[in-house]
Design an enzyme around this catalytic site. Structure first.
Site, PDB file in Angstrom:
ATOM      1  N   LYS A 163       0.601  -1.034   0.205  1.00 21.71           N
ATOM      2  CA  LYS A 163       0.137   0.033  -0.422  1.00 21.71           C
ATOM      3  C   LYS A 163       0.968   1.369   0.162  1.00 21.71           C
ATOM      4  O   LYS A 163       2.037   1.253   0.937  1.00 21.71           O
ATOM      5  CB  LYS A 163      -0.602   0.118   0.898  1.00 21.71           C
ATOM      6  CG  LYS A 163      -2.058  -0.994   1.202  1.00 21.71           C
ATOM      7  CD  LYS A 163      -2.808  -0.926  -0.120  1.00 21.71           C
ATOM      8  CE  LYS A 163      -3.944   0.630   0.426  1.00 21.71           C
ATOM      9  NZ  LYS A 163      -4.897   0.095   1.273  1.00 21.71           N
ATOM     10  N   GLU A 176      -6.338  12.978   2.877  1.00 20.07           N
ATOM     11  CA  GLU A 176      -7.421  12.769   3.335  1.00 20.07           C
ATOM     12  C   GLU A 176      -6.978  13.460   4.880  1.00 20.07           C
ATOM     13  O   GLU A 176      -7.926  13.791   5.298  1.00 20.07           O
ATOM     14  CB  GLU A 176      -7.173  10.804   3.738  1.00 20.07           C
ATOM     15  CG  GLU A 176      -7.363   9.988   2.741  1.00 20.07           C
ATOM     16  CD  GLU A 176      -7.082   8.937   2.729  1.00 20.07           C
ATOM     17  OE1 GLU A 176      -8.149   8.077   2.426  1.00 20.07           O
ATOM     18  OE2 GLU A 176      -6.319   8.372   2.750  1.00 20.07           O
TER      19      GLU A 176
END
Ligand code: ARG
Length: 464
Positions: A289, A296
């Site tokens: 990832k 965010e």
């Protein structure tokens, strides 16, 4: 009782019991308002200087108080005077410390003044500096966007409405849209700074004071445009702060939309942008990832700033004039709105700098979705159809393409002509998504020459 701060006793002569521990803890604001010590001391020095010039204090009294205050500022800055929780608020803490240092003369500092006008003054001084800083970092973010827009001039991407591919636009045009929004944020904050640039000092508790204060002198010494006209207003309102929190909220809304686009664009599905390793994070379980956490968090922190705005509005709603202690609760949302907005603006600048846009992926995405359907309709209008007729023909053609699983430009001329006799071989030019951009003629459009001249204009105004 030994726990009870002496500071409390400074203004408790009429009371027969010391404040309970919980009441002290409940009402103390020092943990937050200690951040205002510089502003508080600057205000106090201007106040005593003025008291001397109008003859309420002698020059030497004013000088001793002012130099005591400067020493206290130094002590706070270097940690020698710790503003800990046994104190009530920054105003009493500094006055008490002054008296410890210079004796009874310290008791003259508060002549013709109240904490009510003092705190409003401190906030206004703080906000002036905070806004100046926000304005600078807004400009830095704009500059980063303009630089990216220039570097990527020539990259065509799908523009979206309803998150559906709509029409081709230049990536630079899209980025410059944010520069415009930030410009209005800049203007809103500058405006708020002008409106709040008046000094409440001299309002005292709210009714004014019998001393012959020169309010204009203090205002001038502190860089204000003048003194507030009405002493009740001077201590009662917090609209100046609400206005700043509101401008911050609007700026955060802009940042959040951009952050959201970076999140979407960085997905495998889009692949429009790559944020560098310097601004992305890993997963504790999934080794592959690379997450867009910074974007965010900007999106998430927007909620905090909106929260601050609503917090302030709600505190002030229904408060009778003049000062009410509820107003002390304004510190937390004030600092949070300012600091969070400043952090997010800076983070977004770095995110922009650390982002690489993929021309290939963006242009690939132009191939599917009939992005030049509007161009086809406009083509037919130029050949004599009404726009409604053209819209109908194009709609039917798009339907045909979908059923045949083809793009508009893959349809033979003979078939196209069955939909409209106005269609000629030059239609394929009109259907090319890359060429679509430069067919725009309206000012402010996505045409390369329009975008180029906007980049030049921004570079000039941002001195890039
Ligand atoms: N700490 C207070 C505030 O932030 C200062 C003003 C207190 N005034 C008063 N009358 N209790 O609002």
């Amino acid at each position: 009782m030994s726990e009870q701060p002496e500071k409390q006793e400074l203004i408790r002569e009429r009371f027969t019991k010391p404040l309970t521990e919980i009441a002290h803890r409940f009402s103390s604001s020092i943990a937050l308002d200690k951040k205002l010590y510089r502003e508080d001391i600057a205000g106090s020095i201007a106040h005593v200087t003025m008291l001397a010039s109008v003859g309420v204090l002698s020059n030497s009294e004013s000088d001793v108080i002012a130099s005591g205050l400067r020493e206290i500022e130094e002590e706070i800055a270097n940690g020698a005077f710790v503003l800990d929780d046994h104190l009530e608020d920054i105003h009493l803490a500094i006055e008490q410390r002054l008296t410890e240092k210079i004796g009874a003369l310290g008791g003259k500092l508060h002549t013709g003044r109240s904490r009510n006008d003092q705190v409003a003054l401190d906030e206004r001084i703080y906000l002036k500096r905070a806004i100046a800083n926000l304005l600078n970092i807004l400009r830095e973010l704009q500059s980063a966007l303009v630089t990216k827009a220039e570097e990527n001039l020539g990259t065509v991407m799908p523009g979206y409405t309803h998150m559906q591919r709509a029409q081709p636009v230049l990536l630079s045009h899209h980025l410059l849209a944010y520069v415009e929004m930030l410009e209005r944020d800049h203007s809103r904050l500058s405006d708020a700074a002008k409106r709040l640039n008046f000094s409440p000092l001299g309002s005292a508790a709210f009714a004014g004071t019998p001393y012959p204060l020169d309010r204009a002198e203090v205002a001038n010494a502190l860089g204000f445009d003048g003194a507030l006209r009405n002493s009740i207003d001077g201590v009662s309102d917090r609209d100046y702060l609400i206005e700043v929190a509101s401008a911050c909220s609007i700026a955060m809304m802009h940042l959040s939309r951009f952050a959201e686009e970076l999140v979407i664009w960085s997905t495998k599905e889009f692949g429009f942008v790559q944020m560098s390793d310097a601004v992305t994070t890993g997963s504790s379980i999934m080794p592959q990832k690379k997450n867009p956490d910074m974007a965010e968090l900007v999106r998430g922190k927007t909620g905090r700033v909106y929260g601050a705005l609503f917090n302030l509005l709600t505190i002030m709603k229904s408060l009778p004039l003049a000062y009410n202690r509820d107003m002390q609760e304004d510190k937390q949302p004030m600092f949070d709105a300012i600091e969070t907005t400043a952090d997010c603006l800076q983070m977004m600048r770095v995110l922009v700098e650390e982002s690489t846009f993929s021309k290939e992926r963006m242009q690939e995405a132009l191939r599917d979705g009939h992005l030049t359907a509007t161009d086809l309709a406009d083509y037919l209008v130029l050949k004599g159809a009404t726009f409604r007729e053209a819209h109908g023909v194009t709609g039917r053609l798009v339907g045909y393409c979908d059923s045949a699983d083809k793009q508009l430009w893959e349809i033979d001329l003979a078939v196209l002509k069955e939909f409209s006799s106005l269609i000629d071989p030059d239609i394929y030019d009109a259907l090319d998504p890359i060429k679509s951009v430069d067919r725009k003629q309206s000012s402010g459009s996505t045409a390369t020459n329009e975008v180029r001249s906007q980049i030049d204009r921004w570079k000039l105004s941002l001195q890039l």
